[in-house]
Design a protein around this motif. Structure first.
Motif, PDB file in Angstrom:
ATOM      1  N   ALA A  67       0.851  -1.187   0.000  1.00  0.00           N
ATOM      2  CA  ALA A  67       0.000   0.000   0.000  1.00  0.00           C
ATOM      3  C   ALA A  67       0.885   1.235   0.000  1.00  0.00           C
ATOM      4  O   ALA A  67       1.732   1.388   0.866  1.00  0.00           O
ATOM      5  CB  ALA A  67      -0.898   0.002   1.233  1.00  0.00           C
ATOM      6  N   VAL A  68       0.711   2.094  -1.005  1.00  0.00           N
ATOM      7  CA  VAL A  68       1.432   3.366  -1.061  1.00  0.00           C
ATOM      8  C   VAL A  68       0.405   4.464  -0.855  1.00  0.00           C
ATOM      9  O   VAL A  68      -0.498   4.639  -1.675  1.00  0.00           O
ATOM     10  CB  VAL A  68       2.174   3.550  -2.404  1.00  0.00           C
ATOM     11  CG1 VAL A  68       2.840   4.921  -2.456  1.00  0.00           C
ATOM     12  CG2 VAL A  68       3.182   2.435  -2.610  1.00  0.00           C
ATOM     13  N   ILE A  69       0.548   5.180   0.256  1.00  0.00           N
ATOM     14  CA  ILE A  69      -0.411   6.207   0.620  1.00  0.00           C
ATOM     15  C   ILE A  69       0.268   7.563   0.538  1.00  0.00           C
ATOM     16  O   ILE A  69       1.236   7.819   1.249  1.00  0.00           O
ATOM     17  CB  ILE A  69      -0.972   5.963   2.039  1.00  0.00           C
ATOM     18  CG1 ILE A  69      -1.745   4.646   2.062  1.00  0.00           C
ATOM     19  CG2 ILE A  69      -1.876   7.103   2.476  1.00  0.00           C
ATOM     20  CD1 ILE A  69      -1.141   3.597   2.912  1.00  0.00           C
ATOM     21  N   GLU A  70      -0.222   8.404  -0.357  1.00  0.00           N
ATOM     22  CA  GLU A  70       0.279   9.766  -0.484  1.00  0.00           C
ATOM     23  C   GLU A  70      -0.571  10.656   0.423  1.00  0.00           C
ATOM     24  O   GLU A  70      -1.745  10.883   0.159  1.00  0.00           O
ATOM     25  CB  GLU A  70       0.226  10.235  -1.931  1.00  0.00           C
ATOM     26  CG  GLU A  70       1.225   9.514  -2.804  1.00  0.00           C
ATOM     27  CD  GLU A  70       1.210   9.997  -4.247  1.00  0.00           C
ATOM     28  OE1 GLU A  70       0.304  10.774  -4.623  1.00  0.00           O
ATOM     29  OE2 GLU A  70       2.110   9.587  -4.997  1.00  0.00           O
ATOM     30  N   LEU A  71       0.025  11.130   1.481  1.00  0.00           N
ATOM     31  CA  LEU A  71      -0.715  11.862   2.498  1.00  0.00           C
ATOM     32  C   LEU A  71      -1.226  13.217   2.022  1.00  0.00           C
ATOM     33  O   LEU A  71      -2.141  13.775   2.627  1.00  0.00           O
ATOM     34  CB  LEU A  71       0.152  12.025   3.750  1.00  0.00           C
ATOM     35  CG  LEU A  71       0.558  10.694   4.400  1.00  0.00           C
ATOM     36  CD1 LEU A  71       1.506  10.935   5.560  1.00  0.00           C
ATOM     37  CD2 LEU A  71      -0.657   9.905   4.831  1.00  0.00           C
ATOM     38  N   ASP A  72      -0.684  13.732   0.939  1.00  0.00           N
ATOM     39  CA  ASP A  72      -1.167  15.003   0.406  1.00  0.00           C
ATOM     40  C   ASP A  72      -2.223  14.815  -0.687  1.00  0.00           C
ATOM     41  O   ASP A  72      -2.706  15.785  -1.255  1.00  0.00           O
ATOM     42  CB  ASP A  72      -0.015  15.861  -0.104  1.00  0.00           C
ATOM     43  CG  ASP A  72       0.810  15.187  -1.193  1.00  0.00           C
ATOM     44  OD1 ASP A  72       0.699  13.953  -1.375  1.00  0.00           O
ATOM     45  OD2 ASP A  72       1.589  15.889  -1.862  1.00  0.00           O
ATOM     46  N   ALA A  73      -2.608  13.592  -0.953  1.00  0.00           N
ATOM     47  CA  ALA A  73      -3.599  13.327  -2.002  1.00  0.00           C
ATOM     48  C   ALA A  73      -4.954  13.984  -1.727  1.00  0.00           C
ATOM     49  O   ALA A  73      -5.565  14.512  -2.663  1.00  0.00           O
ATOM     50  CB  ALA A  73      -3.754  11.823  -2.227  1.00  0.00           C
ATOM     51  N   PRO A  74      -5.479  13.993  -0.480  1.00  0.00           N
ATOM     52  CA  PRO A  74      -6.758  14.686  -0.261  1.00  0.00           C
ATOM     53  C   PRO A  74      -6.685  16.176  -0.601  1.00  0.00           C
ATOM     54  O   PRO A  74      -7.624  16.726  -1.178  1.00  0.00           O
ATOM     55  CB  PRO A  74      -7.037  14.470   1.231  1.00  0.00           C
ATOM     56  CG  PRO A  74      -6.292  13.233   1.583  1.00  0.00           C
ATOM     57  CD  PRO A  74      -5.046  13.274   0.729  1.00  0.00           C
ATOM     58  N   ALA A  75      -5.579  16.818  -0.277  1.00  0.00           N
ATOM     59  CA  ALA A  75      -5.438  18.250  -0.591  1.00  0.00           C
ATOM     60  C   ALA A  75      -5.373  18.476  -2.096  1.00  0.00           C
ATOM     61  O   ALA A  75      -5.923  19.458  -2.608  1.00  0.00           O
ATOM     62  CB  ALA A  75      -4.197  18.827   0.092  1.00  0.00           C
ATOM     63  N   ARG A  76      -4.722  17.552  -2.804  1.00  0.00           N
ATOM     64  CA  ARG A  76      -4.660  17.688  -4.270  1.00  0.00           C
ATOM     65  C   ARG A  76      -6.044  17.499  -4.877  1.00  0.00           C
ATOM     66  O   ARG A  76      -6.423  18.204  -5.822  1.00  0.00           O
ATOM     67  CB  ARG A  76      -3.659  16.687  -4.853  1.00  0.00           C
ATOM     68  CG  ARG A  76      -2.217  17.027  -4.529  1.00  0.00           C
ATOM     69  CD  ARG A  76      -1.211  16.261  -5.386  1.00  0.00           C
ATOM     70  NE  ARG A  76      -1.524  14.877  -5.620  1.00  0.00           N
ATOM     71  CZ  ARG A  76      -1.112  13.861  -4.864  1.00  0.00           C
ATOM     72  NH1 ARG A  76      -0.375  14.094  -3.794  1.00  0.00           N
ATOM     73  NH2 ARG A  76      -1.425  12.615  -5.168  1.00  0.00           N
ATOM     74  N   LEU A  77      -6.823  16.564  -4.341  1.00  0.00           N
ATOM     75  CA  LEU A  77      -8.186  16.364  -4.833  1.00  0.00           C
ATOM     76  C   LEU A  77      -9.022  17.614  -4.558  1.00  0.00           C
ATOM     77  O   LEU A  77      -9.767  18.074  -5.428  1.00  0.00           O
ATOM     78  CB  LEU A  77      -8.823  15.136  -4.176  1.00  0.00           C
ATOM     79  CG  LEU A  77     -10.273  14.844  -4.569  1.00  0.00           C
ATOM     80  CD1 LEU A  77     -10.402  14.586  -6.072  1.00  0.00           C
ATOM     81  CD2 LEU A  77     -10.796  13.650  -3.787  1.00  0.00           C
TER      82      LEU A  77
END
Length: 160
Positions: free
Chosen positions: A64-74
């Motif tokens: 599992a690779v989780i990008e922690l800034d992905a919600p902000a990018r969305l």
């Protein structure tokens, strides 16, 4: 500078969350399924926490690779092109909320925040972080296979 951190299983049990509770979540960050089953190459559960600006390499299948800034990018993508006028921006957002894509975006928000919550539960302090079995972490190593090998060596399981 790398550091090992031990997180007790008892602490994870207290918050009543297990890795298997996260299995059906769709892909996070890089469009890959969030599979928290053990990575076949290592026989351990491997999770990687990072951001878009800190790519990782040598990621074993099933990791599992989780990008922690992905919600902000969305969020930035959803609010892109909004007018500066508050009333006009509200009207545009109401229109967007009626689109079929809105349901998908809401689902994606939930999926992305599962990864952020997992990092919080594991007390991840910085990125990149490679976590094995929810107990051991190596910080600052972008090579996932090397980080897992370092953890295995520390546990006395290194390849001989």
């Amino acid at each position: 500078m790398q550091r090992h951190l031990h997180i007790s299983r008892r602490w994870l049990a207290r918050v009543a969350v297990s890795a298997t509770a996260l299995v059906p979540v769709a892909g996070l960050g890089q469009g890959m399924p969030l599979a928290l089953d053990p990575a076949p190459q290592f026989g351990d559960t491997v999770e990687v926490f990072t951001t878009a600006g800190m790519p990782v390499t040598n990621v074993p299948p099933g990791t599992a690779v989780i990008e922690l800034d992905a919600p902000a990018r969305l969020d930035a993508g959803l609010s892109e092109g909004l007018p500066a006028d508050l009333a006009a921006a509200e009207a545009v957002m109401r229109e967007r909320m009626q689109s079929p894509e809105w349901h998908d975006a809401l689902q994606r928000y939930g999926e992305l925040h599962v990864g952020v919550a997992r990092a919080w539960m594991l007390r991840v302090e910085k990125v990149p972080a490679v976590v094995v079995d929810g107990e051991y972490v190596v910080y600052g190593q972008p090579d996932v296979s090397a980080a897992v090998a370092e953890i295995q060596d520390a546990r006395g399981e290194g390849t001989r």
